[in-house]
Design a protein around this motif. Structure first.
Motif, short mmCIF file in Angstrom:
data_model
loop_
_atom_site.label_atom_id
_atom_site.label_comp_id
_atom_site.label_asym_id
_atom_site.label_seq_id
_atom_site.Cartn_x
_atom_site.Cartn_y
_atom_site.Cartn_z
N ALA A 580 0.88 -1.18 0.00
CA ALA A 580 0.00 0.00 0.00
C ALA A 580 0.92 1.22 0.00
O ALA A 580 2.11 1.11 0.30
CB ALA A 580 -0.92 -0.01 1.22
N PRO A 581 0.39 2.39 -0.34
CA PRO A 581 1.24 3.59 -0.34
C PRO A 581 1.94 3.79 0.99
O PRO A 581 1.32 3.79 2.06
CB PRO A 581 0.23 4.72 -0.62
N GLY A 582 3.25 3.89 0.92
CA GLY A 582 4.05 4.09 2.12
C GLY A 582 4.28 2.84 2.94
O GLY A 582 4.91 2.90 4.01
N ALA A 583 3.78 1.69 2.46
CA ALA A 583 3.90 0.44 3.22
C ALA A 583 5.09 -0.37 2.69
O ALA A 583 5.63 -0.12 1.61
CB ALA A 583 2.62 -0.37 3.08
N PRO A 584 5.52 -1.37 3.46
CA PRO A 584 6.58 -2.27 2.96
C PRO A 584 6.12 -3.02 1.72
O PRO A 584 4.92 -3.10 1.41
CB PRO A 584 6.83 -3.22 4.13
N SER A 585 7.08 -3.62 1.01
CA SER A 585 6.74 -4.40 -0.18
C SER A 585 6.22 -5.77 0.22
O SER A 585 6.40 -6.23 1.35
CB SER A 585 7.98 -4.56 -1.07
#
Length: 899
Positions: A580-585
């Motif tokens: 998610a935007p700004g989240a880990p891969s």
């Protein structure tokens, strides 16, 4: 044929261990005696036949050669009911054959406990098979039914200075009956248990004063030996095969002969299924999924019932097509004999496989293909100069391998994985509370994962286990990290739910669909081999002979692989984009989960066999060269006793494993392997020390032979299955040591008694790590190697009063002590180990003493002993084990005619 002989006291007399005991069994068959040598050696007893072999590259009496060789004559082959090279083990204690997941591509031959796993065509056999001097490049390639045979020679220990292709453990040389200049028509019909039917016919005779021919044809059918509980009337592991073979022999001149052989064969069978011997806790999940389709997943464990549960939509079909042509040209020159053997062979197999070995449609092979095109050329020049009997030769081979693998998901793939996940979370997984948070902030309960949760959502339950496991972990990280969410529990919980939910939703969308998996893994290997060799015998004195052999080998292997698999589940685990935007891969989260209790499910989601991270085109090449040889000294203590000592060095080339699972990759690997280095394995070297004796002329016309051997194998080549995928590796050190003793007695006319014994310790010498998966501990026995093996036979024959009828009674047996049936992933409770067992065969016959006809009643495995040839942990079913059983009791009748 000319027999190479010397004065009695100075004979080349080092045969091995079981050579005389099994080979010199005259007249075991009622209707056919062993073919005698053209110039038999003189002996004190005219009833003792001289058996001639070509194990040294020359025609010589078996008692006169410094080679560890067992020669099984035509009479023994007929009476013992030997139809292919598998059956030889009943009369040769040091020899063992095991068939696993395929007759054509899963058969391994071992001598003195040493062989090579046959489940990957990149591995050449440690025990090579030659038919009329022509190399059969894999053990399974040599499993076709045998034509009319003159003899079969089993050479123990490293070979190379006597045969075209190098072998590290031994060789099997099949010598077929050549065309005759007298007319002979022969045939055989056989009927037996499980609708067994065999018909063989042949004819030989002259085409002119200088040319003769032989034509043979044979076919065999038999019902399957394992029944399918899901499809009544469907049996697996059957026989349906035929061959045709033609020969021309011509005396081109007084000193030139030519023998041309052409043959073709085909099998269309259903093989090879396995029987469950342990279901473990996973068995419940298999039966649950099967029950949704009204099927049995795994039948109640009862191996001796020979019942299996197979997927109705899948099969074990296996077809093989083979043809070849060879020519042997012999020139008798003034200083020696020049022999040239040229051959071309084309062999291919196509098979399907229900690889989950159960009634659920989880995974399968469809259209697996393997083919070999092999050209060989061998040239030998052999002669005698004074006390030196010399031989020099060269061998060239070009082998082209075409390998196609297809491992695909079935309709129950997602359901099976979800059933495992739901079963493991049936009681819920407690959540470790965080101070100030008495319940899981993601689920509002005191559990980390709700009961019944699964992965792909194919079964009703409590949600996605990965989303539920990730959410509180991510929440804890967010609430404690600096940034806009610091101290904002509501915002942190929303983001945690969004991130973990996106990860879980991606897995649900990536549920395996029927037909996904390996679409086409095609690998081609071009192997070119060249060798120069020499084998020389020097008479130091009338009582002492020195043998020295040397071989130089050079080999090049070029490989090209194009791999293509589809597995959306793997793509999720390896996705380097943010969840998610700004989240880990996705990949970062997957890496974090790989060290948790849920990491084990990642292998189910993304097995290395179908991992698309390995997709692409690969090319590679390897070159190697090696020396090997033999030194042997024999001494005639007396006309009745000979002793000898041998030091030999064997070599088997390295190569490439042709299986994508051999790459050093994991479910969370994100970068494609750069080359085929992970596929390579190193050459194997064997050093063999052997001391033996041959003792004849004892009371009752008894012969006792024996030998002591110690073999050390460096970089022993292994291809082993651990329950999830195959691993290829080199074990640094393996030892095979033991004692072989054989005895043969003819106490009275028409009575022949024979016995053989092998004491053998074959084990890993030192700890052997297998990547990061398992360690094979020091002293671990080699799979399939018994410590003690005994073989024996008794033959009684005679004439009925003054009639023209004769009778035959024959019985043989093989007894082995316990052995392991697998190397990696062995069942902790040892349930897949084979205990001590014995197999007894018997035959009773009556016929015309002029050998024109005979009628025989026979039984194989008379006591119906159940025994295991091999075992494995069923793929992706932890704790579930299945076995490949030996043949049950078979009974039948044989009618022979010979005119």
């Amino acid at each position: 044929m000319t027999v190479t002989t010397r004065p009695r006291a100075g004979a080349f007399r080092t045969a091995s261990i079981a050579a005389l005991a099994i080979a010199a069994l005259p007249g075991l068959a009622l209707a056919q005696a062993a073919q005698p040598a053209e110039e038999p050696q003189s002996t004190a007893d005219p009833l003792v036949e001289t058996v001639v072999v070509t194990a040294t590259g020359r025609a010589a009496a078996i008692q006169d050669i410094p080679i560890a060789v067992t020669a099984v004559t035509a009479a023994t082959i007929e009476t013992a009911g030997i139809t292919d090279v598998r059956n030889l083990q009943q009369v040769a204690p040091s020899y063992r054959v095991a068939t696993g997941q395929s007759n054509s591509a899963g058969t391994s031959i071992a001598i003195r406990g040493i062989g090579t796993g046959a489940d990957n065509p990149g591995f050449e056999a440690a025990v090579a098979v030659f038919v009329d001097g022509v190399y059969r490049n894999r053990s399974g390639v040599a499993l076709s039914d045998l034509p009319q045979i003159e003899r079969i020679e089993v050479l123990r220990g490293p070979q190379g200075t006597l045969f075209g292709r190098n072998t590290s453990a031994g060789a099997v040389s099949v010598v077929t009956a050549a065309p005759k200049f007298e007319w002979n028509t022969y045939g055989r019909m056989e009927f037996g248990s499980e609708q067994l039917g065999t018909a063989t016919v042949g004819i030989t005779g002259p085409l002119s004063d200088s040319t003769a021919f032989r034509i043979e044809a044979s076919g065999t059918t038999r019902d399957g030996l394992i029944s399918d509980v899901n499809s009544p009337g469907r049996n697996v592991n059957n026989r349906n095969r035929w061959f045709v073979r033609g020969q021309i022999f011509s005396d081109l001149s007084d000193n030139v002969t030519l023998r041309i052989i052409a043959d073709a064969s085909q099998t269309d069978e259903v093989c090879c299924a396995a029987i469950h011997i342990q279901t473990g806790t996973v068995g419940q999940a298999v039966n649950t999924v099967a029950g949704l389709r009204g099927r049995v997943g795994i039948p109640t464990v009862n191996p001796e019932a020979r019942r299996g549960a197979f997927t109705p939509e899948r099969n074990y079909g296996e077809s093989v097509e083979e043809w070849g042509v060879s020519g042997e040209l012999n020139f008798d020159l003034s200083f020696g004999r020049l022999t040239s053997i040229t051959s071309f062979r084309d062999w291919s197999t196509n098979r399907n496989q229900d690889i989950d070995f159960s009634g659920i449609d989880r995974a399968y092979r469809e259209g697996f293909g393997l083919g070999f095109e092999t050209f060989t050329q061998e040239v030998r020049l052999q002669g005698e100069t004074g006390r030196l009997n010399w031989l020099v030769g060269a061998f060239y081979a070009n082998e082209k391998t075409d390998y196609l693998d297809t491992v695909r998901f079935g309709a129950d793939a997602a359901r099976y994985i979800d059933a495992l996940a739901a079963g493991n979370t049936a009681a819920g997984v407690p959540w470790t509370p965080v101070p100030g948070l008495p319940v899981n902030p993601c689920t509002g309960t005191g559990t980390l994962i709700n009961p019944g949760s699964n992965i792909f959502g194919s079964l009703p339950g409590g949600g996605n286990i990965y989303a539920q496991a990730l959410c509180p972990q991510i929440f804890g990280q967010l609430i404690q990290s600096p940034g806009p969410t610091l101290g904002n529990a509501a915002l942190s919980l929303t983001l945690a739910q969004q991130i973990s939910g996106a990860y879980g939703a991606a897995l649900i969308a990536a549920a395996p669909r029927p037909g996904e998996g390996v679409q086409s893994d095609r690998t081609e290997v071009d192997t070119k081999s060249l060798a120069l060799f020499t084998h020389n015998q020097f008479s130091i004195s009338d009582a002492m002979t020195l043998t020295v052999g040397l071989r130089y080998n050079t080999e090049t292997k070029d490989v090209r692989a194009v791999l293509n698999a589809v597995s959306p589940g793997c793509n999720v685990l390896q996705n380097t984009n943010p969840v998610a935007p700004g989240a880990p891969s996705f990949a970062a989260l997957s890496q974090g989960l790989s060290t948790t209790a849920l990491g084990g499910f990642q292998v189910l989601i993304c097995n290395p066999v179908v991992n698309p991270v390995a997709n692409g085109t690969y090319t590679g090449s390897r070159e190697e060269s090696a020396w090997n040889g033999v030194v042997s000294l024999q001494y005639d203590v007396s006309p009745a006793l000979m002793v000898y000592g041998t030091l030999s060095r064997g070599y088997k080339s390295g190569g490439f494993n042709l299986d994508r699972s051999a790459f050093a990759i994991t479910p969370t690997t994100t970068t494609r392997p750069a080359n085929l280095r992970d596929w390579e394995f190193e050459p194997e070297f064997v050093t063999n020390y052997e001391a033996g004796w041959k003792w004849s002329g004892l009371p009752g016309r008894t012969t006792v032979n024996g030998a002591v051997f110690w073999q050390t194998i460096e970089d022993y080549q292994i291809n082993a299955f651990n329950g999830f995928n195959f691993f290829n590796f080199n074990a640094p050190n393996v030892v095979s040591r033991g004692i072989e003793v054989d005895a043969l007695a003819r106490p009275s006319q028409g009575v022949t008694l024979q016995g053989g014994m092998l004491w053998n310790e074959a084990y890993y010498d030192g700890d052997t790590p297998v990547r990061n998966v398992e360690v094979i501990r020091d002293g671990t026995p080699i799979a399939g190697a018994s410590e003690w093996t005994f073989t024996g036979s008794a033959t009684f024959r005679g004439q009925i009063a003054d009639t023209n009828f004769g009778w035959l009674v024959y019985i043989d047996g093989r007894y082995q002590t316990e052995y392991r049936t697998q190397t990696l992933g062995r069942a902790p409770n040892g349930i897949t180990d084979q205990g001590a067992f014995g197999v007894i065969n018997a035959r009773v016959g009556i016929g015309d003493i002029d050998q024109t006809w005979s009628l025989e009643v026979w039984a194989r495995n008379l006591a119906d002993e159940f025994y295991i040839l091999g075992s494995f942990g069923v793929p992706e079913q932890p704790g579930v084990f299945a076995v490949y059983p030996g043949e049950p009791r078979m009974m039948g009748v044989t009618l022979r005619a010979n005119f």
